[in-house]
Design a protein around this motif. Structure first.
Motif, PDB file in Angstrom:
ATOM      1  N   ILE A  14     -14.054 -60.565  22.036  1.00  0.00           N
ATOM      2  CA  ILE A  14     -13.818 -60.379  20.611  1.00  0.00           C
ATOM      3  C   ILE A  14     -13.251 -61.638  19.973  1.00  0.00           C
ATOM      4  CG2 ILE A  14     -12.396 -59.114  18.949  1.00  0.00           C
ATOM      5  CD1 ILE A  14     -12.649 -56.675  20.765  1.00  0.00           C
ATOM      6  N   SER A  15     -12.445 -62.357  20.717  1.00  0.00           N
ATOM      7  CA  SER A  15     -11.772 -63.540  20.175  1.00  0.00           C
ATOM      8  C   SER A  15     -12.723 -64.684  19.849  1.00  0.00           C
ATOM      9  CB  SER A  15     -10.711 -64.031  21.160  1.00  0.00           C
ATOM     10  OG  SER A  15     -11.304 -64.363  22.405  1.00  0.00           O
ATOM     11  N   VAL A  16     -13.947 -64.658  20.416  1.00  0.00           N
ATOM     12  CA  VAL A  16     -14.881 -65.760  20.186  1.00  0.00           C
ATOM     13  C   VAL A  16     -16.158 -65.309  19.496  1.00  0.00           C
ATOM     14  CG1 VAL A  16     -13.997 -66.908  22.243  1.00  0.00           C
ATOM     15  CG2 VAL A  16     -16.131 -65.606  22.383  1.00  0.00           C
ATOM     16  N   LYS A  17     -16.320 -64.013  19.310  1.00  0.00           N
ATOM     17  CA  LYS A  17     -17.552 -63.493  18.728  1.00  0.00           C
ATOM     18  C   LYS A  17     -17.763 -64.067  17.335  1.00  0.00           C
ATOM     19  CE  LYS A  17     -20.141 -59.214  18.991  1.00  0.00           C
ATOM     20  NZ  LYS A  17     -20.088 -57.773  19.334  1.00  0.00           N
ATOM     21  N   GLY A  18     -18.981 -64.537  17.082  1.00  0.00           N
ATOM     22  CA  GLY A  18     -19.289 -65.144  15.797  1.00  0.00           C
ATOM     23  C   GLY A  18     -19.037 -66.635  15.756  1.00  0.00           C
ATOM     24  N   ARG A  19     -18.309 -67.158  16.759  1.00  0.00           N
ATOM     25  CA  ARG A  19     -18.017 -68.596  16.808  1.00  0.00           C
ATOM     26  C   ARG A  19     -18.695 -69.273  17.999  1.00  0.00           C
ATOM     27  NH1 ARG A  19     -12.947 -70.282  17.734  1.00  0.00           N
ATOM     28  NH2 ARG A  19     -12.340 -68.420  18.921  1.00  0.00           N
ATOM     29  N   PHE A  20     -18.820 -68.552  19.117  1.00  0.00           N
ATOM     30  CA  PHE A  20     -19.407 -69.118  20.331  1.00  0.00           C
ATOM     31  C   PHE A  20     -20.777 -68.500  20.583  1.00  0.00           C
ATOM     32  CE2 PHE A  20     -15.224 -70.192  22.799  1.00  0.00           C
ATOM     33  CZ  PHE A  20     -14.759 -70.883  21.682  1.00  0.00           C
ATOM     34  N   THR A  21     -21.662 -69.293  21.193  1.00  0.00           N
ATOM     35  CA  THR A  21     -22.984 -68.807  21.556  1.00  0.00           C
ATOM     36  C   THR A  21     -23.328 -69.253  22.973  1.00  0.00           C
ATOM     37  OG1 THR A  21     -23.733 -68.932  19.251  1.00  0.00           O
ATOM     38  CG2 THR A  21     -25.428 -68.770  20.959  1.00  0.00           C
ATOM     39  N   ILE A  22     -23.687 -68.294  23.823  1.00  0.00           N
ATOM     40  CA  ILE A  22     -24.123 -68.601  25.178  1.00  0.00           C
ATOM     41  C   ILE A  22     -25.644 -68.607  25.196  1.00  0.00           C
ATOM     42  CG2 ILE A  22     -24.015 -66.169  25.887  1.00  0.00           C
ATOM     43  CD1 ILE A  22     -23.184 -67.149  28.682  1.00  0.00           C
ATOM     44  N   SER A  23     -26.215 -69.582  25.897  1.00  0.00           N
ATOM     45  CA  SER A  23     -27.672 -69.681  25.977  1.00  0.00           C
ATOM     46  C   SER A  23     -28.032 -70.482  27.213  1.00  0.00           C
ATOM     47  CB  SER A  23     -28.240 -70.339  24.724  1.00  0.00           C
ATOM     48  OG  SER A  23     -27.799 -71.684  24.627  1.00  0.00           O
ATOM     49  N   GLY A  24     -29.337 -70.602  27.458  1.00  0.00           N
ATOM     50  CA  GLY A  24     -29.769 -71.366  28.612  1.00  0.00           C
ATOM     51  C   GLY A  24     -31.089 -72.052  28.361  1.00  0.00           C
ATOM     52  N   ASP A  25     -31.396 -72.982  29.222  1.00  0.00           N
ATOM     53  CA  ASP A  25     -32.650 -73.735  29.156  1.00  0.00           C
ATOM     54  C   ASP A  25     -33.322 -73.633  30.518  1.00  0.00           C
ATOM     55  OD1 ASP A  25     -34.619 -75.777  29.293  1.00  0.00           O
ATOM     56  OD2 ASP A  25     -33.600 -76.895  27.712  1.00  0.00           O
ATOM     57  N   ASN A  26     -34.437 -72.918  30.577  1.00  0.00           N
ATOM     58  CA  ASN A  26     -35.132 -72.738  31.862  1.00  0.00           C
ATOM     59  C   ASN A  26     -35.633 -74.057  32.430  1.00  0.00           C
ATOM     60  OD1 ASN A  26     -35.097 -69.960  32.644  1.00  0.00           O
ATOM     61  ND2 ASN A  26     -36.344 -69.531  30.847  1.00  0.00           N
ATOM     62  N   ALA A  27     -36.156 -74.910  31.567  1.00  0.00           N
ATOM     63  CA  ALA A  27     -36.732 -76.169  32.032  1.00  0.00           C
ATOM     64  C   ALA A  27     -35.674 -77.059  32.683  1.00  0.00           C
ATOM     65  CB  ALA A  27     -37.400 -76.897  30.880  1.00  0.00           C
ATOM     66  N   LYS A  28     -34.453 -77.001  32.146  1.00  0.00           N
ATOM     67  CA  LYS A  28     -33.374 -77.830  32.682  1.00  0.00           C
ATOM     68  C   LYS A  28     -32.494 -77.052  33.656  1.00  0.00           C
ATOM     69  CE  LYS A  28     -33.141 -80.801  28.610  1.00  0.00           C
ATOM     70  NZ  LYS A  28     -32.293 -81.338  27.529  1.00  0.00           N
ATOM     71  N   ASN A  29     -32.771 -75.759  33.800  1.00  0.00           N
ATOM     72  CA  ASN A  29     -31.949 -74.895  34.651  1.00  0.00           C
ATOM     73  C   ASN A  29     -30.469 -75.066  34.343  1.00  0.00           C
ATOM     74  OD1 ASN A  29     -32.140 -72.801  36.537  1.00  0.00           O
ATOM     75  ND2 ASN A  29     -31.564 -74.133  38.239  1.00  0.00           N
ATOM     76  N   THR A  30     -30.165 -74.964  33.069  1.00  0.00           N
ATOM     77  CA  THR A  30     -28.816 -75.233  32.582  1.00  0.00           C
ATOM     78  C   THR A  30     -28.365 -74.126  31.652  1.00  0.00           C
ATOM     79  OG1 THR A  30     -29.128 -77.624  32.771  1.00  0.00           O
ATOM     80  CG2 THR A  30     -27.403 -76.875  31.271  1.00  0.00           C
ATOM     81  N   LEU A  31     -27.100 -73.768  31.784  1.00  0.00           N
ATOM     82  CA  LEU A  31     -26.458 -72.781  30.915  1.00  0.00           C
ATOM     83  C   LEU A  31     -25.579 -73.523  29.917  1.00  0.00           C
ATOM     84  CD1 LEU A  31     -25.946 -69.612  30.640  1.00  0.00           C
ATOM     85  CD2 LEU A  31     -23.832 -70.077  31.921  1.00  0.00           C
TER      86      LEU A  31
END
Length: 130
Positions: free
Chosen positions: A61-78
């Motif tokens: 809740i403390s980060v919702k709306g400010r932080f975004t988690i995602s990934g890149d399959n080609a780079k195998n990176t989070l």
């Protein structure tokens, strides 16, 4: 051999942004539940964000709306994009992955169960000044 290496931390003023990266080796990052955790001095390590293989996410809740988690399959990176940073976001940030045998169906709830995560990076420091 699973290995997670974080980078991208640093010092920033309140209101600023940072993007953390977690380079994954040993498996395809999108094949299992992964997350970001943080630990401030003398505090318990807490979940920040998690992502399922299908892309479903869950945030503290403390980060919702400010932080975004995602990934890149080609780079195998989070990634963890952090915007509108606050001094209370100051902490060591860790990338984590569950075991390959653990179902990702419960990924959203793993945000609150750091023991569900078997693999951890070494951490990257984020410092936000007021």
């Amino acid at each position: 051999q699973v290995q997670l290496v974080e980078f991208g931390g640093g010092s920033v003023q309140a209101g600023g942004s940072l993007r953390l990266s977690c380079a994954v080796s040993g498996y395809r990052y999108s094949s299992r539940c992964m997350g970001w955790f943080r630990q401030a001095p003398e505090k318990v390590r807490e979940g920040v964000a998690v992502i399922r293989p299908d892309g479903t996410t869950n945030y503290a809740i403390s980060v919702k709306g400010r932080f975004t988690i995602s990934g890149d399959n080609a780079k195998n990176t989070l990634y963890l994009q952090m915007n509108s940073l606050k001094p209370e976001d100051t902490a060591m940030y860790y990338c984590a992955a569950v075991s390959g045998t653990l179902s990702s169906a419960g990924c959203a709830s793993y945000l609150y169960q750091r023991t569900a995560f078997e693999y951890w990076g070494q951490g990257t420091q984020v410092t936000v000044s007021s």
